[in-house]
Write a protein that holds these residues in place. Structure first.
Motif, PDB file in Angstrom:
ATOM      1  N   THR A   1       0.751  -0.970  -0.140  1.00 21.14           N
ATOM      2  CA  THR A   1      -0.598   0.186  -0.307  1.00 21.14           C
ATOM      3  C   THR A   1       0.492   0.765  -0.475  1.00 21.14           C
ATOM      4  OG1 THR A   1      -0.250  -0.050   2.125  1.00 21.14           O
ATOM      5  CG2 THR A   1      -1.784  -1.222   1.221  1.00 21.14           C
TER       6      THR A   1
ATOM      7  N   HIS B   1       0.554   4.969   1.164  1.00 20.62           N
ATOM      8  CA  HIS B   1       0.167   6.368   1.183  1.00 20.62           C
ATOM      9  C   HIS B   1       0.795   8.066   1.684  1.00 20.62           C
ATOM     10  CE1 HIS B   1      -1.495   3.404   3.722  1.00 20.62           C
ATOM     11  NE2 HIS B   1      -0.147   2.640   4.180  1.00 20.62           N
ATOM     12  N   GLN B   2      -0.568   8.565   0.740  1.00 19.58           N
ATOM     13  CA  GLN B   2      -0.125  10.211   0.846  1.00 19.58           C
ATOM     14  C   GLN B   2      -0.529  11.357   1.942  1.00 19.58           C
ATOM     15  OE1 GLN B   2       0.105  10.202  -3.827  1.00 19.58           O
ATOM     16  NE2 GLN B   2       0.615  12.203  -2.609  1.00 19.58           N
ATOM     17  N   TRP B   3       0.132  11.962   2.394  1.00 20.96           N
ATOM     18  CA  TRP B   3      -0.949  12.936   3.546  1.00 20.96           C
ATOM     19  C   TRP B   3      -0.077  14.793   3.365  1.00 20.96           C
ATOM     20  CZ3 TRP B   3       1.772   9.273   5.546  1.00 20.96           C
ATOM     21  CH2 TRP B   3       2.896   8.895   6.449  1.00 20.96           C
TER      22      TRP B   3
ATOM     23  N   CYS C   1       4.460  11.155   1.345  1.00 22.23           N
ATOM     24  CA  CYS C   1       4.444   9.707   1.209  1.00 22.23           C
ATOM     25  C   CYS C   1       5.612   8.734   1.462  1.00 22.23           C
ATOM     26  CB  CYS C   1       4.941   9.843  -0.269  1.00 22.23           C
ATOM     27  SG  CYS C   1       4.988   8.095  -1.144  1.00 22.23           S
ATOM     28  N   THR C   2       4.738   7.674   2.183  1.00 28.37           N
ATOM     29  CA  THR C   2       5.241   6.387   2.973  1.00 28.37           C
ATOM     30  C   THR C   2       4.795   4.480   2.268  1.00 28.37           C
ATOM     31  OG1 THR C   2       3.568   6.122   3.987  1.00 28.37           O
ATOM     32  CG2 THR C   2       5.055   7.152   5.134  1.00 28.37           C
TER      33      THR C   2
ATOM     34  N   GLU D   1       4.458   0.038   2.266  1.00 31.19           N
ATOM     35  CA  GLU D   1       4.000  -0.196   2.910  1.00 31.19           C
ATOM     36  C   GLU D   1       4.192  -1.517   2.129  1.00 31.19           C
ATOM     37  OE1 GLU D   1       0.765  -0.396   5.499  1.00 31.19           O
ATOM     38  OE2 GLU D   1       1.086   1.940   6.539  1.00 31.19           O
TER      39      GLU D   1
ATOM     40  N   GLY E   1      -0.363   6.437  -5.343  1.00 30.50           N
ATOM     41  CA  GLY E   1      -0.527   6.464  -3.671  1.00 30.50           C
ATOM     42  C   GLY E   1      -1.894   7.559  -4.363  1.00 30.50           C
TER      43      GLY E   1
ATOM     44  N   THR F   1      -2.097  14.584  -3.861  1.00 32.10           N
ATOM     45  CA  THR F   1      -2.827  14.816  -2.748  1.00 32.10           C
ATOM     46  C   THR F   1      -2.740  16.931  -3.264  1.00 32.10           C
ATOM     47  OG1 THR F   1      -1.170  14.698  -1.047  1.00 32.10           O
ATOM     48  CG2 THR F   1      -1.512  17.470  -1.300  1.00 32.10           C
TER      49      THR F   1
END
Lengths: 116, 112
Positions: free
Chosen positions: B3, B5-7, B23-24, B26, B104, B107
């Motif tokens: 997965t 993720h962005q925030w 951005c990470t 997993e 992702g 943003t």
């Protein structure tokens, strides 16, 4: 340098009609080719990919694409479009394996509108 | 499964303010990581890519910078935002074997 051209900026089709989105690429070696779909405000999702072998590839959501080396094309097709297929579609050519694996060049996209 | 993720999902910032987008990834190791910008009605412009920790390649001259402090973390930054930095920023990863990219959710940055 690799490049991708999507000649159609916007296409409108009626629900249930067939669809073909055009993609032409320029690449010096055997290309890695992709089609992605993007719904509004979302990230991109891979529809299908071609690396080698059978030139007609099947993807998710009923899409298929045909690689034609002589025409430098990788057109996306669907026999019967559903309203949920309305989105933006991107064709991409990849750099190959190794350090540059995944470093793709994207076309400018084709926006698909589906009429009821 | 993997997965990404962005925030944050959306951000409104004044001109001249700093920026940090994260951005990470997993579920995978040693991914190639990418930052793209997508202007309204336009395609994807590759801004940065990274093949490992601390290794950043810039694709276009700009007001932005990127860093990769950990294997699965990719950060996009600016010291002073410009109006032209507005857009939709996408992070993606790829593996050496698969070649395709996984994106992702993006943003949405608006600079006022």
């Amino acid at each position: 340098a690799q490049s991708v051209t999507q000649p159609d900026i916007h296409i409108t089709v009626s629900e249930g009609a067939s669809l073909e989105l055009r993609c032409n690429y320029s690449y010096g070696a055997t290309p890695y080719l992709f089609w992605y779909v993007q719904s509004p405000g979302q990230g991109l999702q891979l529809l299908l990919k071609y690396f080698s072998g059978d030139t007609l590839v099947q993807g998710i959501k009923g899409f298929e694409a045909e690689f034609k080396r002589s025409q430098s094309s990788f057109n996306l097709r669907k026999p019967s479009v559903h309203w949920s297929d309305a989105a933006e579609y991107f064709c991409a050519v990849g750099a190959g394996r190794g350090t540059n694996a995944g470093k793709s060049t994207f076309g400018d996209g084709t926006t698909l509108t589906v009429k009821p | 499964s993997q997965t990404i993720h962005q925030w944050p999902a959306t951000l409104v910032q004044p001109v001249g303010s700093p920026l940090s987008l994260e951005c990470t990834v997993e579920g995978t190791s040693n991914p190639n990581l990418y930052w793209y910008r997508q202007a309204a009605g336009r395609g994807l412009q590759l801004l940065f890519y990274s093949v490992g920790i601390g290794q950043i390649s810039s694709e276009v001259p700009q007001n932005l910078s990127a860093s990769r402090p950990q294997d699965r973390q990719f950060i996009l930054s600016s010291k002073k935002l410009l109006l032209s930095d507005s857009g939709f920023y996408l992070c993606a990863w790829s593996g050496l074997a698969a070649n395709e990219q996984f994106f992702g959710p993006g943003t949405r940055l608006t600079v006022l």
